[in-house]
Scaffold this motif. Structure first.
Motif, short mmCIF file in Angstrom:
data_model
loop_
_atom_site.label_atom_id
_atom_site.label_comp_id
_atom_site.label_asym_id
_atom_site.label_seq_id
_atom_site.Cartn_x
_atom_site.Cartn_y
_atom_site.Cartn_z
N LEU A 51 -76.51 18.56 35.01
CA LEU A 51 -75.18 18.37 35.56
C LEU A 51 -74.11 18.86 34.58
O LEU A 51 -73.17 19.54 34.95
CB LEU A 51 -74.96 16.90 35.91
CG LEU A 51 -73.63 16.53 36.54
CD1 LEU A 51 -73.47 17.17 37.90
CD2 LEU A 51 -73.50 15.03 36.64
N LEU A 52 -74.31 18.53 33.31
CA LEU A 52 -73.35 18.94 32.29
C LEU A 52 -73.35 20.45 32.06
O LEU A 52 -72.35 21.00 31.59
CB LEU A 52 -73.64 18.22 30.97
CG LEU A 52 -73.40 16.70 31.00
CD1 LEU A 52 -73.91 16.07 29.72
CD2 LEU A 52 -71.94 16.38 31.23
N ASN A 53 -74.44 21.11 32.40
CA ASN A 53 -74.54 22.56 32.23
C ASN A 53 -73.96 23.35 33.41
O ASN A 53 -73.91 24.58 33.35
CB ASN A 53 -75.98 22.99 31.98
CG ASN A 53 -76.45 22.62 30.59
OD1 ASN A 53 -75.67 22.62 29.64
ND2 ASN A 53 -77.72 22.28 30.47
N LEU A 54 -73.55 22.66 34.47
CA LEU A 54 -72.95 23.36 35.62
C LEU A 54 -71.62 23.97 35.21
O LEU A 54 -70.85 23.38 34.46
CB LEU A 54 -72.73 22.40 36.79
CG LEU A 54 -73.96 21.85 37.49
CD1 LEU A 54 -73.55 20.86 38.57
CD2 LEU A 54 -74.81 22.96 38.06
N ASN A 55 -71.37 25.16 35.70
CA ASN A 55 -70.07 25.79 35.48
C ASN A 55 -69.75 26.64 36.70
O ASN A 55 -70.53 26.71 37.64
CB ASN A 55 -70.05 26.61 34.17
CG ASN A 55 -71.18 27.61 34.11
OD1 ASN A 55 -71.43 28.32 35.09
ND2 ASN A 55 -71.88 27.68 33.00
N GLU A 56 -68.61 27.26 36.67
CA GLU A 56 -68.19 28.09 37.79
C GLU A 56 -69.24 29.16 38.05
O GLU A 56 -69.68 29.86 37.14
CB GLU A 56 -66.85 28.75 37.47
CG GLU A 56 -66.17 29.32 38.68
CD GLU A 56 -64.75 29.77 38.35
OE1 GLU A 56 -64.38 30.86 38.81
OE2 GLU A 56 -64.05 29.04 37.63
N GLY A 57 -69.69 29.25 39.29
CA GLY A 57 -70.71 30.23 39.66
C GLY A 57 -72.11 29.65 39.68
O GLY A 57 -73.04 30.30 40.16
N SER A 58 -72.30 28.43 39.16
CA SER A 58 -73.62 27.79 39.19
C SER A 58 -74.01 27.51 40.64
O SER A 58 -73.16 27.25 41.50
CB SER A 58 -73.61 26.46 38.43
OG SER A 58 -73.39 26.65 37.06
N VAL A 59 -75.31 27.55 40.90
CA VAL A 59 -75.84 27.26 42.24
C VAL A 59 -76.77 26.06 42.12
O VAL A 59 -77.65 26.03 41.27
CB VAL A 59 -76.62 28.47 42.82
CG1 VAL A 59 -77.25 28.11 44.15
CG2 VAL A 59 -75.69 29.67 42.97
N VAL A 60 -76.56 25.08 42.97
CA VAL A 60 -77.42 23.90 43.02
C VAL A 60 -78.20 23.96 44.32
O VAL A 60 -77.60 24.02 45.40
CB VAL A 60 -76.58 22.60 42.95
CG1 VAL A 60 -77.49 21.38 43.09
CG2 VAL A 60 -75.77 22.54 41.67
N GLU A 61 -79.51 23.98 44.21
CA GLU A 61 -80.35 24.03 45.40
C GLU A 61 -80.40 22.65 46.05
O GLU A 61 -80.66 21.65 45.38
CB GLU A 61 -81.77 24.49 45.03
CG GLU A 61 -82.66 24.69 46.24
CD GLU A 61 -84.04 25.21 45.86
OE1 GLU A 61 -84.93 25.15 46.72
OE2 GLU A 61 -84.21 25.67 44.72
N LEU A 62 -80.14 22.61 47.35
CA LEU A 62 -80.16 21.35 48.09
C LEU A 62 -81.52 21.13 48.73
O LEU A 62 -82.32 22.05 48.87
CB LEU A 62 -79.06 21.36 49.15
CG LEU A 62 -77.64 21.58 48.62
CD1 LEU A 62 -76.65 21.63 49.78
CD2 LEU A 62 -77.25 20.50 47.63
N ASP A 63 -81.75 19.91 49.17
CA ASP A 63 -83.04 19.53 49.74
C ASP A 63 -83.18 19.86 51.22
O ASP A 63 -84.08 19.36 51.88
CB ASP A 63 -83.28 18.03 49.52
CG ASP A 63 -82.25 17.16 50.23
OD1 ASP A 63 -81.28 17.69 50.80
OD2 ASP A 63 -82.42 15.92 50.20
N ARG A 64 -82.32 20.70 51.75
CA ARG A 64 -82.35 21.01 53.18
C ARG A 64 -82.46 22.51 53.38
O ARG A 64 -81.86 23.29 52.65
CB ARG A 64 -81.06 20.49 53.81
CG ARG A 64 -81.14 20.50 55.32
CD ARG A 64 -80.14 19.61 55.96
NE ARG A 64 -80.23 18.25 55.42
CZ ARG A 64 -79.54 17.25 55.87
NH1 ARG A 64 -78.70 17.41 56.84
NH2 ARG A 64 -79.65 16.06 55.35
N GLN A 65 -83.20 22.91 54.40
CA GLN A 65 -83.35 24.32 54.73
C GLN A 65 -82.08 24.86 55.37
O GLN A 65 -81.37 24.14 56.08
CB GLN A 65 -84.52 24.52 55.72
CG GLN A 65 -85.88 24.13 55.19
CD GLN A 65 -86.33 25.07 54.09
OE1 GLN A 65 -86.16 26.27 54.19
NE2 GLN A 65 -86.91 24.51 53.03
#
Length: 108
Positions: A51-65
């Motif tokens: 979470l602390l490494n997130l920055n502008e342009g980061s992508v977080v994969e969600l648990d939904r298709q």
């Protein structure tokens, strides 16, 4: 059982939706109460370091298709499934499936 409890119980029975639409005196009072409607696209569990490494342009994969129905909540209770639409340049949700009242109560 109070009159209000009788009316609320009746709404869970087949055809009970008519009570909400026609509005018995007690139910008309409830119709004016605001509820928070929210839509969840998906979720993810992250470690704090990630979470602390997130920055502008980061992508977080969600648990939904992609293309899966969204969850629609009223005051934190799942009430429906839906899909994203745009309405006049704003996002909206088209309800595609209503969660059965008995299923809603299990979440409480």
């Amino acid at each position: 059982m109070t009159q209000m409890e009788d009316n609320l119980t009746a709404t869970a029975e087949p055809g009970g939706e008519e009570l909400w639409k026609n509005g018995s005196p007690n139910l008309r009072l409830l119709q004016e109460i605001d509820v928070r409607l929210s839509v969840e696209v998906g979720s993810a569990q992250l470690r704090i370091r990630d979470l602390l490494n997130l920055n502008e342009g980061s992508v977080v994969e969600l648990d939904r298709q992609a293309g899966a129905p969204l969850d629609v909540f009223a005051n934190g209770t799942l009430i429906a499934k839906g899909e994203v639409v745009t309405v006049g340049g704003r996002f909206g949700v088209r309800v595609t499936d209503i969660v059965a009242p008995g299923e809603r109560v299990k979440d409480i």
